[in-house]
Enzyme design. Structure first.
Site, PDB file in Angstrom:
ATOM      1  N   HIS A 183     -11.503  14.572  34.695  1.00 35.79           N
ATOM      2  CA  HIS A 183     -10.435  14.140  34.170  1.00 35.79           C
ATOM      3  C   HIS A 183     -11.436  12.997  34.807  1.00 35.79           C
ATOM      4  O   HIS A 183     -10.243  12.131  33.429  1.00 35.79           O
ATOM      5  CB  HIS A 183      -9.750  14.763  34.568  1.00 35.79           C
ATOM      6  CG  HIS A 183      -9.331  15.943  34.433  1.00 35.79           C
ATOM      7  ND1 HIS A 183      -8.911  16.721  33.687  1.00 35.79           N
ATOM      8  CD2 HIS A 183      -8.730  17.049  35.031  1.00 35.79           C
ATOM      9  CE1 HIS A 183      -8.998  18.114  33.682  1.00 35.79           C
ATOM     10  NE2 HIS A 183      -8.791  18.379  34.947  1.00 35.79           N
ATOM     11  N   HIS A 232      -6.497  28.712  36.778  1.00 37.95           N
ATOM     12  CA  HIS A 232      -7.247  28.191  37.043  1.00 37.95           C
ATOM     13  C   HIS A 232      -8.165  28.304  35.009  1.00 37.95           C
ATOM     14  O   HIS A 232      -7.919  29.575  35.425  1.00 37.95           O
ATOM     15  CB  HIS A 232      -8.224  28.116  37.838  1.00 37.95           C
ATOM     16  CG  HIS A 232      -8.242  29.685  38.741  1.00 37.95           C
ATOM     17  ND1 HIS A 232      -7.494  30.272  39.421  1.00 37.95           N
ATOM     18  CD2 HIS A 232      -9.364  30.309  38.411  1.00 37.95           C
ATOM     19  CE1 HIS A 232      -8.101  31.631  39.589  1.00 37.95           C
ATOM     20  NE2 HIS A 232      -9.181  31.716  38.994  1.00 37.95           N
ATOM     21  N   PRO A 263       5.428  21.015  31.411  1.00 35.69           N
ATOM     22  CA  PRO A 263       4.699  19.612  31.574  1.00 35.69           C
ATOM     23  C   PRO A 263       4.556  19.227  32.513  1.00 35.69           C
ATOM     24  O   PRO A 263       5.694  19.334  33.554  1.00 35.69           O
ATOM     25  CB  PRO A 263       5.621  18.294  30.720  1.00 35.69           C
ATOM     26  CG  PRO A 263       7.067  19.504  31.271  1.00 35.69           C
ATOM     27  CD  PRO A 263       6.700  21.182  30.715  1.00 35.69           C
ATOM     28  N   ARG A 264       3.468  18.764  33.687  1.00 30.07           N
ATOM     29  CA  ARG A 264       3.368  18.134  34.431  1.00 30.07           C
ATOM     30  C   ARG A 264       3.444  16.623  34.372  1.00 30.07           C
ATOM     31  O   ARG A 264       3.060  15.938  33.566  1.00 30.07           O
ATOM     32  CB  ARG A 264       2.192  18.414  34.541  1.00 30.07           C
ATOM     33  CG  ARG A 264       1.247  19.369  35.180  1.00 30.07           C
ATOM     34  CD  ARG A 264      -0.326  19.641  35.495  1.00 30.07           C
ATOM     35  NE  ARG A 264      -0.659  21.103  35.719  1.00 30.07           N
ATOM     36  CZ  ARG A 264      -1.404  21.807  34.916  1.00 30.07           C
ATOM     37  NH1 ARG A 264      -1.902  20.934  33.765  1.00 30.07           N
ATOM     38  NH2 ARG A 264      -2.082  22.705  35.056  1.00 30.07           N
ATOM     39  N   ASP A 304      -4.783  21.559  40.944  1.00 26.09           N
ATOM     40  CA  ASP A 304      -4.890  21.307  39.490  1.00 26.09           C
ATOM     41  C   ASP A 304      -5.467  20.511  39.173  1.00 26.09           C
ATOM     42  O   ASP A 304      -5.659  19.533  38.024  1.00 26.09           O
ATOM     43  CB  ASP A 304      -3.811  21.424  37.875  1.00 26.09           C
ATOM     44  CG  ASP A 304      -3.964  21.713  36.581  1.00 26.09           C
ATOM     45  OD1 ASP A 304      -4.825  22.372  36.239  1.00 26.09           O
ATOM     46  OD2 ASP A 304      -3.575  20.540  36.284  1.00 26.09           O
ATOM     47  N   GLY A 322     -11.298  25.092  40.196  1.00 26.86           N
ATOM     48  CA  GLY A 322     -12.724  26.431  39.380  1.00 26.86           C
ATOM     49  C   GLY A 322     -13.388  26.156  38.457  1.00 26.86           C
ATOM     50  O   GLY A 322     -14.499  26.428  38.226  1.00 26.86           O
ATOM     51  N   GLY A 323     -13.368  24.996  37.498  1.00 23.59           N
ATOM     52  CA  GLY A 323     -14.883  24.467  36.797  1.00 23.59           C
ATOM     53  C   GLY A 323     -16.456  23.378  37.658  1.00 23.59           C
ATOM     54  O   GLY A 323     -16.635  24.358  37.979  1.00 23.59           O
ATOM     55  N   GLY A 366       2.859  26.729  31.522  1.00 23.33           N
ATOM     56  CA  GLY A 366       3.329  26.105  30.518  1.00 23.33           C
ATOM     57  C   GLY A 366       4.047  24.428  30.537  1.00 23.33           C
ATOM     58  O   GLY A 366       3.838  23.779  29.487  1.00 23.33           O
ATOM     59  N   VAL A 397      -0.628  28.830  34.182  1.00 23.35           N
ATOM     60  CA  VAL A 397       1.161  29.799  34.422  1.00 23.35           C
ATOM     61  C   VAL A 397       2.152  29.427  33.177  1.00 23.35           C
ATOM     62  O   VAL A 397       2.626  30.375  32.635  1.00 23.35           O
ATOM     63  CB  VAL A 397       0.543  30.386  36.106  1.00 23.35           C
ATOM     64  CG1 VAL A 397       1.787  31.484  35.922  1.00 23.35           C
ATOM     65  CG2 VAL A 397      -0.150  30.452  36.407  1.00 23.35           C
ATOM     66  N   VAL A 434     -16.403  15.359  33.063  1.00 21.80           N
ATOM     67  CA  VAL A 434     -16.108  14.239  32.014  1.00 21.80           C
ATOM     68  C   VAL A 434     -15.658  15.229  31.108  1.00 21.80           C
ATOM     69  O   VAL A 434     -16.018  14.757  29.933  1.00 21.80           O
ATOM     70  CB  VAL A 434     -17.330  13.250  32.115  1.00 21.80           C
ATOM     71  CG1 VAL A 434     -17.333  12.537  32.915  1.00 21.80           C
ATOM     72  CG2 VAL A 434     -19.034  14.597  32.104  1.00 21.80           C
TER      73      VAL A 434
END
Length: 456
Positions: free
Chosen positions: A356, A40, A329-330, A12, A16-17, A327, A325, A442
């Site tokens: 980020h 992603h 919390p990380r 994560d 993908g971005g 949901g 996938v 950003v």
């Protein structure tokens, strides 16, 4: 030419971005490992697409390939393709005939085995998608490959061999009864045969299956540009990660050759871009020396920093740190430089993309775990065993924070428009990893990326 996109942390990182940012310059985007556990998000022309299996480039009209190193749930594949078509896209996705298929019994066993491991604090934080059990069958030479779905006789023979073993595993090893809470069709040869034979017919009718190495090498011979898209991240690589809190495949750059059939010298002549999240996050259990706050059921009893829970919640909410996938919390923490040094060494990064950066804006102070202390010694990279890693204490460096600004305008103006303190932070990362900054994310959109240099 090739470029390989690799997660440098725990997944994560925003791979993908970055695939999306550089995707216009390539002809083919290939996933070389993982399955539909690799969520992603791609933003294209203002629309957001959440994918777990289809390669990111398919959203932008590129040929997408699931390589032989992937494990493929045909049901998920067709659901995602149908959803994209309903939104007006025409994705062109090919699947390696040597890739292994995920079957319903894999998903059932994934849940059972994770429950058992949780009793001993060994749970890896699996998504329950059957990824691990499918790779187990691949290594045990009892798997069902995508090419098998195209031939009725072969498919039936594979199922008649393996399904009784899976029934015995559930009933005789785990002492569970198939039926009621456990789907009986997941362990029924005829039901599985009919379902997966139909998947095979659709794959065949739509011309989706390929001999992956041959297909990709033909594209290279024709002068096409290929991007290899890794899933997850280096520190959950089954060989180079924090075992046993890892995925079941190799997200590292070396797997781009193994998982596609393109030679390692070809991959090695290309670029390898490490994707870095400006802080740290993960879903799942295991040590995390720079963790802020804690997450119930994931942070070890002696881990985390409960006194910094408010800061953790702020970062989690600002960064949308919840699994694509699941949901869930990380867990979040400060950037972990020993982890990144390990990733740079294992992958051979030629450039970096840091994402980020905007999430940390507004904080008075931003910290980095610069090194570890273990038994009185300073470590600049991760130790080889997870037990040692759990005993590491992070040594922090502090950086002055940067303001929240118009990040869209910054992306338009370029790298020098970034706040000075943010550039100091980025320069530190580049210097420590001995790799230049290629891009800075950003914001969530493709247009909210500061592109410094293209790897193509």
């Amino acid at each position: 030419m090739t470029v390989t996109i690799v997660g440098s942390q725990l997944g994560d990182e925003g791979k993908g971005g970055i695939v999306d940012v550089y995707g216009d310059a390539v002809d083919v985007v290939v996933r070389y490992q993982g399955g539909d556990n690799a969520g992603h998000t791609v933003v294209h022309e203002g629309d957001e697409y959440k994918l777990s299996l289809v390669p990111s480039g398919a959203v932008r009209g590129k040929v997408g390939v699931l390589g032989n190193g992937c494990v493929v749930n045909p049901e998920t594949l067709f659901e995602e393709l149908d959803a994209l078509r309903e939104r007006g896209l025409t994705p062109d996705v090919r699947v390696a005939e040597r890739a292994h298929a995920i079957l319903p019994y894999h998903r059932v066993l994934d849940g059972i085995e994770e429950d058992v491991k949780s009793d001993d604090d060994l749970a890896a934080g699996t998504t329950g998608r059957g990824i691990g059990p499918t790779y187990e069958d691949k290594a045990g030479r009892r798997g069902v490959r995508i090419g098998d779905l195209l031939d009725a006789e072969t498919l039936r023979a594979r199922l008649e061999y393996v399904v009784p073993q899976k029934r015995a595993l559930v009933e005789d090893v785990y002492n569970l009864e198939i039926g009621d809470d456990i789907d009986a069709d997941a362990f029924d040869v005829e039901a599985l045969f009919e379902q997966y034979r139909e998947f095979g017919r659709r794959l065949d009718e739509e011309g989706m299956t390929v001999n992956c190495g041959e297909f990709l090498n033909e594209h290279l011979d024709n002068g096409d540009e290929i991007m290899f898209e890794g899933a997850q991240g280096t520190s959950i690589d089954i060989d180079h990660g924090i075992y046993p809190y890892v995925t079941s495949s190799n997200p590292t750059a070396g797997a781009a050759a193994v998982g596609t059939g393109v030679g390692p010298t070809v991959v090695g002549r290309g670029e390898v871009v490490g994707i870095v999240k400006a802080y740290l996050s993960r879903v799942g259990t295991g040590p995390l020396p720079t963790e802020l706050g804690s997450v119930d059921g994931q942070t070890p009893n002696n881990g985390g920093r409960p006194d910094e829970s408010d800061l953790a919640t702020y970062i989690r909410d600002e960064g949308g740190e919840y699994g694509t996938v699941t949901g869930r919390p990380r867990r979040v923490g400060w950037l972990d430089m020993p982890m990144l040094r390990h990733a740079a060494r294992a992958n051979g990064f030629t450039g970096l993309a840091v994402n980020h950066l905007d999430v940390l804006a507004g904080l008075e102070e931003v910290k980095v775990g610069h090194a570890y202390t273990l038994d009185g010694e300073q470590l600049l990279t991760m130790p080889a065993t997870t037990e040692q890693w759990a005993d590491c204490e992070a040594e922090f460096r502090s950086f002055d924070g940067w303001p929240d600004v118009d990040w869209g305008a910054v992306a338009d103006e370029g790298y020098e428009a970034l706040p000075e303190n943010a550039r100091t932070y980025l320069d530190y990362i580049a210097d420590e990893l001995d790799a230049p900054i290629y891009a800075v994310g950003v914001g969530p959109g493709r247009e909210e990326t500061v592109v410094v240099e293209s790897p193509l």
